[in-house]
Design an enzyme around this catalytic site. Structure first.
Site, short mmCIF file in Angstrom:
data_model
loop_
_atom_site.label_atom_id
_atom_site.label_comp_id
_atom_site.label_asym_id
_atom_site.label_seq_id
_atom_site.Cartn_x
_atom_site.Cartn_y
_atom_site.Cartn_z
CB SER A 47 -0.89 0.00 1.24
OG SER A 47 -1.48 1.25 1.45
CE1 TYR B 149 -4.35 -2.24 4.48
CE2 TYR B 149 -3.91 0.07 3.99
CZ TYR B 149 -4.07 -1.24 3.57
OH TYR B 149 -3.91 -1.55 2.24
CE LYS C 40 -1.81 -4.42 3.03
NZ LYS C 40 -1.90 -5.73 2.33
#
Length: 338
Positions: free
Chosen positions: A124, A149, A153
């Protein structure tokens, strides 16, 4: 060649599974269906006029992985499985670290035991953090992601970098997505979030089709031309094709740990996306302005030139196409796959 696609029943996974089948690969999908539907894969098979193998299971389950990797002779793994909602990650960080980080470690351990060393990872743009000027390019240092999040990643990216450095048999592609939107042009497969959508465009589409009353726009006081957040939106089929290009590069080049942005290089604000969707659909989207959402950044768009040079890949579909394809999918499937 046979490719294992983890999370392959989900939004990006299903479109990539279709692209793989159409390119002649054999496909095995592993998905726990926590945020996906088996129906998506039935439609993928119908569109491709080819079958795939589906296994319901979780990447955190080493026994499932060992059995699967021993039953098939995989050339590579494309790894989508994981949780992806920024807001949810802020309220449920442990789930994100368990699924995204621990799950990937378990997957890599099982791959290594089975002698499978080629991996395409769904990363991401959030790994860049919010300290860099736009556009974002792969030569920038990773930053301090603003939410769990993004941190999950980044942790996985670092694990994969260490893994490739420790064992030259590994060949890994870390694909940094920007904002996937749109649907297959057939209108048969698309984004079907479970519960209230966390991302802009599926929420807009659900308002347009009558499933939601009003769109919430989080923040109108960012330092952007109209005060709303600016993002690099990329059509999901361009993204799927980028995965095929990355896979082919891993299969045909020296082993290494590669990093590529997958974006368009163009940023659009929330209000610009709403306007584009209204023009594509002919439907007015009611919205209200709310306060900023924790974990969001003002602007984020890509410099995609490295992928264009090294993968011979470039996003081809424009914002209008993204909106038209989203609306076609939502009109034909007002309740998603249900």
């Amino acid at each position: 060649m046979t490719i294992l696609v983890t999370g392959g029943a989900g939004y990006i996974g299903s479109h990539t599974a279709l692209a793989l089948l159409e390119a002649g690969y054999s496909v095995v999908v592993l998905d726990n269906l926590a945020n996906a539907s088996r129906e998506s894969l039935a439609r993928v098979e119908a569109l491709a006029e080819r079958t795939l193998t589906f296994v319901e299971g979780d990447i955190r389950d080493r026994g499932v992985l060992d059995r699967l990797l021993n039953e098939h002779e995989f050339s590579a793994v494309i790894h989508f499985a994981g949780l992806k909602a920024v807001g949810e990650s802020v309220s449920q960080p442990l789930g994100y670290y368990e699924n995204n980080v621990s799950g990937t470690v378990t997957l890599c351990q099982a791959m290594q035991a089975a002698g499978v060393f080629k991996l395409v990872f769904s990363s991401s743009a959030t790994v860049y953090g919010d300290e860099h000027p736009m556009p974002l390019h792969e030569g920038l240092p990773t930053g301090k992601p603003t939410n769990p999040y993004g941190r999950s990643k980044l942790m996985v990216e670092e694990v994969l970098q260490d893994l490739a450095h420790s064992d030259t048999r590994w060949s890994i592609a870390r694909l940094r997505y920007f904002n996937p939107v749109g649907a297959h042009e057939s209108g048969q497969i698309g984004e079907d979030p479970q519960g209230i959508p966390n991302n802009l465009l599926p929420y807009v589409a659900q308002v347009a089709v009558g499933r939601r009353d009003c769109l919430a726009v989080y923040g109108s006081d960012y330092a952007t031309p109209d005060g709303t957040g600016v993002r690099d939106y990329i059509h999901v089929m361009d993204l799927a094709e980028g995965h095929l290009c990355a896979l082919n590069t891993l299969l045909n080049n020296k082993n290494d740990c590669y990093t590529w942005n997958l974006g368009t290089g163009q940023g659009y604000s929330v209000l610009e996306v709403i306007d584009a969707f209204e023009r594509a659909s002919g439907v007015t989207i009611p919205y209200r302005i709310e306060s900023r959402r924790p974990g969001d950044v003002a602007t984020c768009w890509s410099d995609p030139t490295l992928a264009e040079r090294e993968l011979v890949w470039k996003a081809k579909r424009d914002l209008t196409t993204m909106m038209v394809d989203t609306w076609r999918w939502q009109q034909r499937n007002p309740q998603g796959y249900r």
